[in-house]
Write a protein that holds these residues in place. Structure first.
Motif, short mmCIF file in Angstrom:
data_model
loop_
_atom_site.label_atom_id
_atom_site.label_comp_id
_atom_site.label_asym_id
_atom_site.label_seq_id
_atom_site.Cartn_x
_atom_site.Cartn_y
_atom_site.Cartn_z
N ILE A 134 0.90 -1.29 0.00
CA ILE A 134 -0.06 -0.11 0.22
C ILE A 134 0.87 1.20 -0.05
O ILE A 134 0.56 2.30 -0.59
CB ILE A 134 -0.97 -0.11 1.22
CG1 ILE A 134 -1.71 -1.50 1.24
CG2 ILE A 134 -2.02 1.27 1.15
CD1 ILE A 134 -2.43 -1.67 2.42
N ASP A 187 12.18 2.12 5.33
CA ASP A 187 11.69 0.75 5.23
C ASP A 187 12.76 -0.13 5.72
O ASP A 187 13.94 0.27 5.27
CB ASP A 187 11.08 0.63 3.69
CG ASP A 187 10.20 -0.88 3.87
OD1 ASP A 187 9.02 -0.57 3.23
OD2 ASP A 187 10.47 -1.93 4.45
N ASN A 231 9.54 -7.10 4.43
CA ASN A 231 8.46 -7.56 4.02
C ASN A 231 8.53 -7.10 2.35
O ASN A 231 7.28 -6.67 1.76
CB ASN A 231 7.18 -7.51 4.48
CG ASN A 231 6.21 -8.49 4.03
OD1 ASN A 231 6.51 -9.54 3.44
ND2 ASN A 231 5.01 -8.25 3.84
N SER A 232 9.62 -6.46 1.80
CA SER A 232 9.48 -5.59 0.61
C SER A 232 10.84 -5.73 -0.02
O SER A 232 11.64 -6.27 0.71
CB SER A 232 9.26 -4.37 0.73
OG SER A 232 10.00 -3.70 1.73
N PHE A 246 2.86 3.35 7.56
CA PHE A 246 2.45 2.19 6.94
C PHE A 246 3.12 1.00 7.70
O PHE A 246 2.76 -0.09 7.82
CB PHE A 246 2.47 1.95 5.28
CG PHE A 246 1.81 2.66 4.56
CD1 PHE A 246 0.56 2.38 4.27
CD2 PHE A 246 2.20 3.84 4.20
CE1 PHE A 246 -0.38 3.15 3.61
CE2 PHE A 246 1.70 4.86 3.29
CZ PHE A 246 0.28 4.19 3.00
N LYS A 290 2.01 -7.80 9.16
CA LYS A 290 0.52 -7.73 8.78
C LYS A 290 -0.19 -9.03 8.66
O LYS A 290 -1.43 -9.13 8.45
CB LYS A 290 0.10 -6.77 7.51
CG LYS A 290 0.82 -7.58 6.44
CD LYS A 290 0.26 -6.90 4.96
CE LYS A 290 1.05 -7.65 4.02
NZ LYS A 290 0.54 -6.99 2.51
N TYR A 337 -2.18 -9.45 15.94
CA TYR A 337 -2.19 -8.38 14.80
C TYR A 337 -3.07 -7.43 14.93
O TYR A 337 -3.00 -6.09 15.21
CB TYR A 337 -2.16 -8.97 13.40
CG TYR A 337 -2.55 -8.09 12.21
CD1 TYR A 337 -1.69 -7.07 12.01
CD2 TYR A 337 -3.79 -7.99 11.65
CE1 TYR A 337 -1.81 -6.19 11.02
CE2 TYR A 337 -4.01 -6.99 10.71
CZ TYR A 337 -2.96 -5.90 10.28
OH TYR A 337 -3.16 -5.01 9.48
N LYS A 362 -3.14 -3.39 16.30
CA LYS A 362 -3.80 -1.89 15.44
C LYS A 362 -4.75 -1.34 16.62
O LYS A 362 -4.83 -0.11 16.55
CB LYS A 362 -4.83 -2.50 14.27
CG LYS A 362 -3.84 -3.10 13.08
CD LYS A 362 -2.92 -1.85 12.50
CE LYS A 362 -2.08 -2.49 11.62
NZ LYS A 362 -1.00 -1.56 11.08
#
Ligand code: NAD
Length: 339
Positions: A12, A30, A34-35, A80, A84, A150, A154
């Motif tokens: 996102i 970052d 996870n990227s 972000f 997740k 998780y 939040k």
């Protein structure tokens, strides 16, 4: 105006960075947990710019301190960065509590220490609602016990932001509670790029069709819904990204926003079986699936009342399910060509 996008190389975050690129100087932070760093190059191609990137683990207080020393001119933050996976969080709760909560606390500590004036948008989730009492879910839905660690992170992060907003002058914040983002950017240079096993339904579908994974398992066909499968609110990721522009404009125009909540979804509930049929229709591909047992942590049905975001943020989803599914499929094919 400099905007810090944490987790900006993720799914996102990368789509949102594109939306902001015309009017803001973007700083992406970052830790690549996870990227992939190649997303930065794709973003530079789409935006025809050189986005500033810092590889920082936000749970590391010293690195976060150095980050804010170097970029003391940050005015806006979209946060972000988080882990997740509901499933993983049930297995490794401490990993989730540590990563998601410590990252937020470290950022807020720097804001407080430096007396910064900040507009802050937090990536929250419809997971905060747990099993909803009424549908569609509006922001006044009672927050009940979270169904997973998780989801609990939040809930806790939203509460931290509310408490922090009260004691921090010049700190404007809101939380966007996302429903289920799917699809890819129209350039097909960025999209959902699961590292390891895909966990979300649409990438699982596209991977099962291309043969990257064996088959799709539908977790439960005996729920009390019209066709027995779970119902979710699938929103095109570019529509979701656009909501962040509207959110930031709202914070820029209004002072003293002490963490307001907004649902970001389409307002339409789609069952897993309907989603599969729609995918088959728009792509012409056959989806093979098996029925499995229900999964812990899954709500039966969750779709949004998005009227507050439409009314207050002046935002509207525009792209629809079919376009989102087609873009997800085209993205999957593009990834295969490039690999
Ligand atoms: P993502 O995993 O693709 O992106 C998150 C990014 O944050 C990744 O690039 C990761 O490397 C980075 N990151 C994680 N922990 C970090 C840390 N400690 N320091 C620095 N970087 C870190 O996830 P996404 O789908 O883009 O989700 C973005 C946000 O939206 C998350 O907060 C997520 O909880 C929330 N959200 C996602 C969904 C969804 O279905 N994708 C739904 C509701 C809410």
């Amino acid at each position: 105006m400099k905007i810090l996008i944490t987790g900006g190389l993720g799914y996102i975050g990368s789509h949102t960075a594109v939306e902001f690129s015309d009017d803001y100087e973007i700083l992406i932070v970052d830790n690549l947990i996870n990227s992939d760093i190649s997303v930065l190059e794709s973003l530079n191609q789409i935006t025809k710019s050189n986005i500033i990137f810092e590889k920082v683990d936000l749970t590391d207080m010293i690195s976060v301190n150095k980050l804010f020393d170097k970029h003391s001119d940050i005015k806006n933050i979209i946060h972000f960065a988080a882990l997740k996976s509901v499933e993983e969080s049930l297995k490794y709760p401490l990993k989730y509590y540590h990563n998601n909560i410590t990252s937020l606390v470290n950022i807020l500590s720097e804001i407080k220490k430096r007396k910064m004036e900040i507009n802050f948008v937090f990536s929250s989730s419809c997971a905060v609602y747990g099993e909803p009492i009424s549908l569609p879910i509006d922001e006044n839905e009672k927050i009940k016990e979270a169904l997973s660690p998780y989801a609990n992170t939040k809930q806790i992060c939203e509460k931290i932001l509310t408490d922090f907003s009260k004691i921090c002058e010049n700190f404007n914040a809101l939380s966007l509670r996302y429903f289920n983002p799917i699809g890819a950017h129209k350039s097909l240079k960025i999209g959902e790029r699961p590292i390891g096993k895909a966990q979300n339904l649409v990438p699982i579908i596209t991977q099962s069709v291309t043969g990257i994974r064996n088959e799709l398992i539908v977790y439960g066909d005996d729920y009390q819904t019209h066709d027995g499968s779970c119902i979710r609110d699938y929103i095109h990721v570019s529509d979701l990204a656009n909501a962040h522009i509207c959110a930031l404009k709202y914070l820029e125009k209004n002072n003293n926003i002490k963490n307001e909540y907004f649902n970001i979804g389409t307002g339409i509930g789609t069952s897993v079986f309907t989603l599969i049929k729609s995918f088959e229709k728009v792509t012409g591909q056959k989806v093979n699936f098996k029925i499995g047992a229900r999964r812990p942590g899954d709500a039966i049905a969750a779709y949004s009342d998005n009227s507050k975001a439409i009314r207050v943020l002046n935002w509207k989803p525009r792209l629809g399910l079919d376009k989102a599914l087609l873009s997800a499929w085209n993205w999957e094919k593009m990834k295969r060509i490039n690999n």
